[in-house]
Design a protein around this motif. Structure first.
Motif, PDB file in Angstrom:
ATOM      1  N   SER A   1       0.807  -1.220   0.000  1.00  0.00           N
ATOM      2  CA  SER A   1       0.000   0.000   0.000  1.00  0.00           C
ATOM      3  C   SER A   1       0.841   1.272   0.000  1.00  0.00           C
ATOM      4  O   SER A   1       0.293   2.377  -0.052  1.00  0.00           O
ATOM      5  CB  SER A   1      -0.934  -0.001   1.221  1.00  0.00           C
TER       6      SER A   1
ATOM      7  N   ALA B   1     -11.009   2.286  -2.752  1.00  0.00           N
ATOM      8  CA  ALA B   1     -10.365   1.623  -1.619  1.00  0.00           C
ATOM      9  C   ALA B   1     -11.044   1.995  -0.308  1.00  0.00           C
ATOM     10  O   ALA B   1     -11.270   1.132   0.563  1.00  0.00           O
ATOM     11  CB  ALA B   1      -8.882   2.004  -1.572  1.00  0.00           C
TER      12      ALA B   1
ATOM     13  N   ARG C   1      -8.672  -2.909   0.436  1.00  0.00           N
ATOM     14  CA  ARG C   1      -8.078  -1.585   0.186  1.00  0.00           C
ATOM     15  C   ARG C   1      -6.903  -1.696  -0.779  1.00  0.00           C
ATOM     16  O   ARG C   1      -6.835  -0.974  -1.775  1.00  0.00           O
ATOM     17  CB  ARG C   1      -7.637  -0.947   1.497  1.00  0.00           C
TER      18      ARG C   1
ATOM     19  N   TYR D   1      -6.437  -0.457  -4.770  1.00  0.00           N
ATOM     20  CA  TYR D   1      -5.370   0.414  -5.284  1.00  0.00           C
ATOM     21  C   TYR D   1      -4.884  -0.056  -6.653  1.00  0.00           C
ATOM     22  O   TYR D   1      -4.540   0.752  -7.535  1.00  0.00           O
ATOM     23  CB  TYR D   1      -4.184   0.436  -4.320  1.00  0.00           C
TER      24      TYR D   1
END
Length: 732
Positions: A501, A526, A544, A548
């Protein structure tokens, strides 16, 4: 495409991982490994000694066992020491009274028969009547009367009473017989109501004789009465065989079994090994001539039970190990590695350092399982590890298991799981190690106090130091080994997700620089997906990170996607709808190929590939139909597959919702809710959720979560007055 190092991409594992018996063989191999590591700890050490030799060491019993022969000998001695039980039998007195009364009754009958023979019914005896045997030849002679009387009496009295006594009684008158009977029975009864043992019979007879002679009768009759009374006296205080047997049985049962207790000192260093001591050593299995295989059989049964319970748990628990054999193999490798670490640590006991075994990094295995797989599985693993540890670290006990060390491993393991859940970032691992060390220190101190170990301050410090070191070693090993297991098994852990992330990752930088609209779109998706996943208990962090990267394929042709068409002409206006559909439809699969080339985890790849499922590109489909083209609906559908997990389904919903809401004019809360509901209903009716296990109840929670997040994003703003309005206000 470059080869990948994950076991999932090796051909040999692909061939066998879904075999119908692969799980059975994995459990079998794991059970054999466990048995092999624990076997040496349960086999008793055979001591090379002989009877008569001098022991070179203190020898203690490894088991608790009964000395059967010794127990039987002591019980026999106890039973034999019990005196016979005597009881007074009141029935004996009644029996003797009946026999004496029978004597006098028989005499009266014979006298009556003799009178009948004579025709004389006077109530007098022959002596008073002056009758002799020769006066009447039809009457019984005295000899015949005595024979008849002996025949009628019981054998005991008939043979014991002399003929002179019988003749005297046969010649007595009725009145004399009555007096004789009363005096005799009274004397016998008085004596027989008292205890008369076998050795007291003579004295009792003399006592009865004194009572009889006190009666006022003629001398000859008194002698006869005396003899009858003496013969009527017998022992009535006899051994009660049944009561005696019960008393002896009770005495034997009261004897405690002769036991050799676990840890009992059998022979001291320098002591001569007598035949008795050697027998005890042989009984507990410490001699070469009496090898005991039962510990190995017991260990085999215990390991089988551990594997059986583990299989049941993994089959029932809703985790990836229920069906994913790759994850099962990973779990077993971590478990085996932890057992090997404990086995190696157990050899440190030979250094004679106090408490050195507590340095074992017991929590490393459970931390790895919690990070790589699932926390509940790690907790169950700590339970199994504690059983194994109690056997591996049994050097300080004379028995086969040291349960105190099992407690240490159990608490250390669950501490790693609990505190890792609260702080699962790599940067916080030091804090996790500190908390594990505190738990280790607490349990070690508790065990020392429970055992009342006489430790010095220095020794106590060593125990504490090793326990604290164990916590830090566990977290260091777990963090150090984590990348190898992640790469080797393609496991997507929490730390890996956090790493992916990072906005500075090359692919995220690529999206930001080449398709900034797509990047902004992905960030909003997300946020929506993470909140919705957490609302239903799914993996929010996975959703999440997957969001992305879900549209990474748009970087191939970013200008063909509306979020990137700022201040440029829409290129779709210049090409046929079918061609436009082909470009749009290609982006999930182009993105999946890009992620595969970068060796991304398969969960992220699946989100990119499946987030559109088999949905229909309605805009271009209807545009093509309006243009009069003969088209099939399948040509304008994504080829799929449909969403296989909850996280993928939710990312797909969030993707459609964000795009739709962004294109709305003057969105309101009501409009947003209607739009989200319509999108979810369309996907539900189109069968996009048919291949994942999301429920209608969970979809309702997803709806509420997405709407709540969107309301926060498109919240109402205060309309500030412009300059003209301000002037009017000031003028007023």
């Amino acid at each position: 495409m470059p080869s990948q190092s994950s076991i999932e991409h090796h051909s040999w594992w692909k061939k066998i991982k879904n075999h119908r018996y692969i799980r059975f063989f994995l459990f079998l191999i794991f059970g054999l490994i466990t048995f092999g590591l624990l076997a040496s700890n349960v086999i008793p050490d055979n001591i090379d000694i002989e009877a008569g030799a001098v022991s070179t060491q203190d020898i203690r019993s490894p088991v608790t066992i009964e000395k059967t022969e010794e127990t039987e000998r002591i019980q026999q001695e106890a039973a034999e020491s019990v005196e016979p039980v005597y009881t007074l039998n009141a029935r004996y007195a009644d029996n003797q009274m009946e026999r004496i009364n029978d004597v006098f009754h028989s005499i009266r009958l014979i006298q009556l028969e003799v009178r009948e023979q004579r025709g004389d019914f006077s109530n007098i005896g022959d002596a008073e009547a002056g009758v002799t045997q020769d006066e009447d030849q039809n009457v019984w002679t005295m000899e015949e009367r005595i024979e008849e009387l002996q025949a009628r009496l019981s054998p005991e009295l008939g043979e014991q009473l002399s003929e002179e006594t019988l003749q005297t009684l046969l010649n007595a008158s009725s009145e004399e017989l009555q007096v004789a009977q009363e005096a005799t029975t009274s004397a016998v009864y008085d004596v027989m109501t008292e205890e008369v043992g076998l050795g007291d019979v003579s004295e009792a007879r003399e006592n009865a004789e004194e009572k009889v002679r006190a009666a006022s009768v003629r001398a000859g009759l008194s002698d006869a009465m005396t003899e009858v009374a003496r013969r009527g006296i017998t022992a009535n205080y006899m051994i009660d065989e049944e009561a005696t047997q019960e008393a002896r049985q009770s005495a034997a049962e009261m004897i405690e079994p002769a036991m050799i207790r676990e840890g009992q000192l059998l022979v001291e260093e320098g002591q001569v090994i007598t035949a008795e001591v050697y027998e005890d050593l042989s009984l507990v299995g410490l001699t070469d001539d009496n090898y005991n295989y039962s510990p190995l059989l017991g260990l085999a049964m215990l390991v089988f039970l551990m594997m059986f319970v583990l299989a049941l748990y993994l089959n029932k628990a809703k985790t990836s190990l229920q069906s994913n054999n790759t994850h099962l193999l990973l779990f077993m490798l971590v478990y085996a590695l932890t057992l090997i670490l404990m086995k190696l640590t157990s050899f440190l006991y030979q250094t004679d350092l106090p408490g050195v075994s507590y340095i074992v990094p017991a929590a490393a295995g459970t931390i790895l399982v919690a990070m790589l797989l699932q926390s509940r599985v790690a907790l169950f693993m700590s339970f199994l590890l504690s059983i194994a540890a109690s056997i591996i670290f049994n050097q300080q006990t004379s028995g086969m298991m040291d349960y105190s060390f099992g407690l240490f491993v159990f608490f250390s393991g669950i501490a790693g799981v609990f505190f890792l859940n609260q702080s699962n970032r790599v940067s916080h691992m030091l804090k996790t190690g500190t908390l594990i060390s505190l738990i280790n220190l607490t349990i070690v101190m508790a065990l020392i106090l429970l055992k009342s170990l006489p430790l010095s301050i220095a020794e106590l410090g060593m125990y504490a130091g090793y326990a604290v070191t164990s916590g830090y070693l566990s977290i260091i090993l777990a963090v150090g080994l984590l990348p190898f297991f992640e790469a080797g098994f393609g496991v997507l852990s929490t730390s890996k997700l956090i790493e992916l992330s990072n906005p500075n990752k090359p692919l995220l930088r690529k999206i930001l620089l080449e398709a900034p609209g797509t990047y902004h779109h992905s960030v909003v998706v997300a946020n929506l997906a993470e909140g919705a996943c957490e609302a239903i208990g799914a993996n929010g962090l996975l959703a999440r990170v997957g969001a992305y990267y879900h549209d990474i394929g748009k970087t191939k042709k970013p200008q063909f996607f509306i979020e990137n068409q700022m201040k440029i002409e829409n290129p779709h206006d210049k090409i046929p709808p079918k061609k436009s559909a082909e470009i749009i439809i290609a982006h999930p699969y182009e993105g999946a190929d890009m992620l595969r080339r970068e060796k991304f985890p398969k969960e992220i790849i699946e989100i990119a590939e499946q987030h559109h499922g088999t949905t229909l590109l309605k805009y271009f489909y209807f545009k093509a139909k309006e243009a009069g083209e003969k088209v099939s609906e399948n040509e304008f559908r994504y080829p799929g597959p449909r969403a296989q997990t909850k996280e993928i389904a939710i990312v797909g919903i969030a993707d459609s919702v964000e795009a739709a809401v962004r294109s709305m004019q003057s969105p309101t809360f009501e409009k947003i809710e209607d739009l989200v509901r319509k999108i979810m209903n369309d996907r539900l009716e189109d069968g996009q959720f048919d291949e994942c296990d999301i429920t209608l109840k969970e979809l309702h929670k997803v709806f509420l979560s997405i709407c709540e997040t969107l309301k926060g994003t498109f919240h109402s703003r205060i309309d500030y007055p412009d300059d003209e309005d301000m002037k009017k206000v000031e003028g007023e």
